[in-house]
Design a protein around this motif. Structure first.
Motif, PDB file in Angstrom:
ATOM      1  N   TYR A  90       0.820  -1.224   0.000  1.00 55.26           N
ATOM      2  CA  TYR A  90       0.000   0.000   0.000  1.00 55.26           C
ATOM      3  C   TYR A  90       0.854   1.275   0.000  1.00 55.26           C
ATOM      4  N   ARG A  91       2.210   1.137   0.037  1.00 58.19           N
ATOM      5  CA  ARG A  91       3.002   2.386  -0.007  1.00 58.19           C
ATOM      6  C   ARG A  91       4.008   2.351  -1.157  1.00 58.19           C
ATOM      7  N   VAL A 130      -4.189  -3.874   1.451  1.00 58.72           N
ATOM      8  CA  VAL A 130      -3.941  -3.438   2.833  1.00 58.72           C
ATOM      9  C   VAL A 130      -3.912  -4.626   3.793  1.00 58.72           C
ATOM     10  N   GLY A 162       6.795  -6.555   8.747  1.00 60.24           N
ATOM     11  CA  GLY A 162       5.652  -7.014   9.556  1.00 60.24           C
ATOM     12  C   GLY A 162       4.861  -8.074   8.819  1.00 60.24           C
ATOM     13  N   ALA A 163       4.636  -7.852   7.540  1.00 66.28           N
ATOM     14  CA  ALA A 163       3.844  -8.802   6.742  1.00 66.28           C
ATOM     15  C   ALA A 163       4.518 -10.171   6.682  1.00 66.28           C
ATOM     16  N   ASN A 190      11.649  -1.767   6.537  1.00 62.96           N
ATOM     17  CA  ASN A 190      11.760  -0.337   6.892  1.00 62.96           C
ATOM     18  C   ASN A 190      11.860  -0.154   8.407  1.00 62.96           C
ATOM     19  N   TYR A 192      10.144  -1.016  10.943  1.00 58.49           N
ATOM     20  CA  TYR A 192       8.969  -0.988  11.823  1.00 58.49           C
ATOM     21  C   TYR A 192       7.735  -1.586  11.161  1.00 58.49           C
TER      22      TYR A 192
END
Ligand SMILES: Cc1ncc(C[n+]2csc(CCOP(=O)(O)OP(=O)(O)O)c2C)c(N)n1
Length: 360
Positions: A90-91, A130, A162-163, A190, A192
C-alpha cells in the motif's frame, strides 16, 4: 553477483557520502542511468509529500507515506519489464508512478472514491492490498499461471517486515519454492511494523529465513538505488531463466509516520531517525551527480518544474473528485448482494438521515 563475505552485510554500491564502490555487479553505472533513477525518486518524493499535505488539508481519508523508501522502490521497479505483473502492498507509490498511474488514479483509493483507481490488467500493477501478506499467495498463484502459460514473465510482490510474520507470507514462500514459481518477493525492511521494531518481531532476518524455504535470497542496502537496481536485475534474470523464486530484503527506513494517522515520536527516538536521514537515498545520488558533474545543463531545473507540475496535478485532481457516497461500499463487498448487506445498507441510510434531521 558476489555477495559480501559477511552475510549480515548488505550489498552496497553507493556510499552515503556519494562515493561509488568498485562495481561487483556488472551494472554499467552511466550518467543516464543515475539521472533516470534520480528523476523517479524525486517525482515519488513529490507525490508523497504533496499527498500527505492533501490529507492534512482534509482532502484524503488516509495516506501511507513512502518517504525514505524511494531507492528500494525505484531501484527494483525499474529493473522489471513493464509487462511483469506486480503485486504492491500500500506504499509502493514509486512502482505506481513508474507504471504510469496518473495523479487522479493514485488518489482515488485514498480519497475513498474507489477501491483501486487504475486498471490492474492494463498497467500490470495489481490493486494496493492493505490486508497484510494477502497478496503473496495471490502473486505465487499468478506466477504458477505464468508458468503454465509458458511465458517468461516475472511476478513481483512487495511487502514489509511485519507482513513477513503472517501465515500467508510463509505459505507463499514455501509454495513458490516447491513449485519453482517465477516470483520475486521484494521485502522492504523499513525497521517498523507500525510501532513494532523489526528486532522484536523476528529472530532470523527475512533473507536468511528465505533460504530455509528453498528461495534464493539477497540482502541489499535499500537506501542505495544502484545496489537495489543491480540486485533486482540479477534476481529477475535468475527467475526469468526458470531457475526459481528469489527473495530480496532491502534494508531501509520509514522516514515518516506509518500513515497519516500515526505519530512515530511516541515509539522511536529522534536520534535514530536522524541517523537514517544521513543515509537519505535521494541526497546520496545528488552527491554522486555533484561529484562526477553528471548534471546536464538545465536538467535539474527542468526536473524541479516537472515535480511542481506533478504537485499541481495532484492538487487539481483531488478538487475534481465528486462527493463520496459511503453507502455504495455495501454494493462492492461481495459480487452479489445478500439480504444481510441490503439490511446493513438500509441501516446505514437511516443512520445518515438521522444527522440530517438534527441539522434541520
Ligand atoms: C492481516 C492484517 N493484520 C493487521 C493489519 C494492520 N496493519 C496495517 S499495516 C501494519 C504493519 C505492517 O508493517 P510492515 O509489513 O512492516 O509494512 P510497513 O507498513 O512498515 O510498510 C499492520 C499491523 C492489517 N492491515 N492486516
Amino acid at each position: 553477483m558476489e555477495q559480501p563475505a559477511n552475510p549480515a552485510d548488505p550489498v552496497r554500491l553507493l556510499e552515503p557520502d556519494g562515493t561509488l564502490r568498485d562495481d561487483p555487479s556488472g551494472l554499467d553505472v552511466t550518467p543516464e542511468l543515475v539521472r533516470d533513477l534520480y528523476r523517479w525518486m524525486r517525482l515519488t518524493r513529490r507525490l508523497d509529500t504533496e499527498a500527505f499535505s492533501l490529507q492534512r488539508h482534509g482532502e484524503l481519508g488516509l495516506w501511507a507515506p513512502s518517504l525514505g523508501q524511494e531507492a528500494a522502490q525505484v531501484g527494483s521497479i525499474t529493473a522489471l519489464r513493464p509487462t511483469d505483473h506486480v503485486f504492491p502492498s500500500y506504499r509502493e507509490h514509486a512502482a505506481a508512478l513508474v507504471r504510469g498511474v496518473t495523479p487522479a488514479q493514485m488518489l482515488e483509493q485514498w480519497r475513498g472514491v474507489s477501491g483501486c483507481g487504475w486498471d490492474p490488467a492494463a498497467l500490470h500493477l495489481h490493486a494496493y492490498t492493505v490486508v497484510l501478506a494477502a497478496h503473496l499467495p495471490h502473486a505465487t498463484g499468478y506466477a504458477m499461471g505464468v508458468q503454465r502459460d509458458g511465458t517468461d514473465e516475472v511476478v513481483t510482490a512487495y511487502f514489509g517486515d511485519g507482513a513477513s510474520s503472517q501465515g500467508d507470507a510463509n505459505e507463499a514462500f514455501n509454495w513458490a519454492a516447491a513449485c519453482n514459481a517465477p516470483v520475486l518477493f521484494f521485502a522492504q525492511n523499513n525497521q517498523y511494523a507500525i510501532s513494532t521494531p523489526t528486532r522484536l518481531q523476528m529472530r532470523t532476518p527475512m533473507h536468511r529465513r528465505a533460504r530455509g524455504f528453498g528461495l534464493e535470497s539477497y540482502l541489499v542496502d535499500g537506501n542505495d538505488v544502484l545496489a537495489v537496481h543491480a540486485v533486482t536485475r540479477e534476481a529477475v534474470a535468475h527467475i526469468r531463466s526458470g531457475a526459481g523464486p528469489v527473495l530480496i530484503e532491502a534494508l531501509t527506513y520509514r522516514a515518516g509516520p506509518h500513515t497519516s494517522s500515526d505519530d512515530p515520536t511516541r515509539y522511536r527516538d529522534q536520534a535514530e531517525a536522524d541517523a537514517w536521514l544521513a543515509r537519505d537515498p535521494v541526497a546520496r545520488v545528488e552527491k554522486l551527480l555533484d561529484a562526477r558533474n553528471w548534471w546536464e545543463p538545465g536538467w535539474r531545473e527542468a526536473l524541479d518544474q516537472e515535480c511542481d507540475r506533478l504537485g499541481a496535478e495532484l492538487r487539481s485532481a483531488v478538487q475534481a473528485f465528486g462527493p463520496v457516497e459511503l453507502g455504495d461500499l455495501f454494493d462492492t463487498v461481495l459480487s452479489t448482494r445478500t439480504d444481510l448487506l441490503n439490511a446493513q445498507k438500509a441501516d446505514y441510510g437511516d443512520f445518515v438521515a438521522g444527522f440530517e434531521e438534527v441539522a434541520s
